[in-house]
Design a protein around this motif. Structure first.
Motif, short mmCIF file in Angstrom:
data_model
loop_
_atom_site.label_atom_id
_atom_site.label_comp_id
_atom_site.label_asym_id
_atom_site.label_seq_id
_atom_site.Cartn_x
_atom_site.Cartn_y
_atom_site.Cartn_z
N SER A 66 -26.07 -15.34 -25.25
CA SER A 66 -24.70 -15.59 -25.66
C SER A 66 -23.87 -16.01 -24.45
CB SER A 66 -24.12 -14.33 -26.28
OG SER A 66 -22.74 -14.48 -26.44
N ARG A 67 -23.18 -17.09 -24.62
CA ARG A 67 -22.29 -17.56 -23.57
C ARG A 67 -20.83 -17.39 -23.95
NH1 ARG A 67 -24.96 -22.86 -20.89
NH2 ARG A 67 -26.85 -21.81 -20.20
N SER A 68 -20.58 -16.76 -25.06
CA SER A 68 -19.20 -16.61 -25.52
C SER A 68 -18.36 -15.84 -24.52
CB SER A 68 -19.16 -15.95 -26.89
OG SER A 68 -19.78 -14.70 -26.87
N HIS A 69 -18.98 -14.96 -23.74
CA HIS A 69 -18.22 -14.21 -22.75
C HIS A 69 -17.60 -15.13 -21.70
CE1 HIS A 69 -21.96 -14.74 -20.55
NE2 HIS A 69 -21.29 -14.46 -19.45
N LEU A 70 -18.23 -16.27 -21.44
CA LEU A 70 -17.69 -17.19 -20.44
C LEU A 70 -16.37 -17.80 -20.89
CD1 LEU A 70 -21.00 -18.99 -19.37
CD2 LEU A 70 -19.72 -17.22 -18.12
N LEU B 295 -8.89 -15.48 -20.54
CA LEU B 295 -8.18 -14.30 -20.04
C LEU B 295 -7.76 -14.48 -18.59
CD1 LEU B 295 -10.27 -11.45 -21.71
CD2 LEU B 295 -8.01 -12.30 -22.39
N TRP B 296 -8.68 -14.96 -17.75
CA TRP B 296 -8.34 -15.17 -16.33
C TRP B 296 -7.23 -16.20 -16.17
CZ3 TRP B 296 -14.18 -15.27 -15.13
CH2 TRP B 296 -14.63 -13.96 -14.87
N SER B 297 -7.28 -17.29 -16.97
CA SER B 297 -6.26 -18.33 -16.86
C SER B 297 -4.88 -17.80 -17.21
CB SER B 297 -6.61 -19.53 -17.75
OG SER B 297 -6.40 -19.22 -19.11
N ARG B 298 -4.83 -16.72 -17.97
CA ARG B 298 -3.56 -16.10 -18.34
C ARG B 298 -3.21 -14.91 -17.44
NH1 ARG B 298 -3.31 -16.52 -24.89
NH2 ARG B 298 -3.79 -18.74 -24.95
N GLY B 299 -4.00 -14.71 -16.40
CA GLY B 299 -3.73 -13.64 -15.45
C GLY B 299 -4.15 -12.26 -15.91
N VAL B 300 -5.00 -12.20 -16.92
CA VAL B 300 -5.46 -10.91 -17.46
C VAL B 300 -6.66 -10.43 -16.65
CG1 VAL B 300 -6.43 -9.75 -19.47
CG2 VAL B 300 -4.62 -11.45 -19.78
N SER B 301 -6.58 -9.22 -16.14
CA SER B 301 -7.71 -8.64 -15.41
C SER B 301 -8.14 -7.31 -16.03
CB SER B 301 -7.35 -8.44 -13.94
OG SER B 301 -6.25 -7.55 -13.83
#
Length: 79
Positions: free
Chosen positions: A1-5, A11-17
């Protein structure tokens, strides 16, 4: 599964960590396949699911649950 990518990228592009609550409604692989890798990439504060998911016998699902437990992520069970 590559859906995590793709999920991680958004999420990262929105600053979510951090993920405040990860919810798994039922034990279908297409609903949890990305979760194990997301747990490695993000700090997850709570994992919410059902007793039926926790007791499911699928190997990949049990690996996910074991990872949640090993990271000491609090588990909330829906009734």
């Amino acid at each position: 599964s590559r859906s995590h990518l793709s999920i991680s990228s958004v999420l990262w592009s929105r600053g979510v960590s951090r993920i405040d609550k990860m919810i798994l409604s039922h034990a279908d692989a297409d609903h949890y396949s990305a979760m194990e890798r997301l747990l490695r990439r993000f700090r997850v504060r709570q994992f919410t699911t059902t007793r039926f998911v926790m007791e499911a016998q699928a190997d990949r699902l049990q690996q996910l649950i074991q990872q949640v437990k090993s990271r000491r992520i609090p588990v909330e069970l829906w009734q």
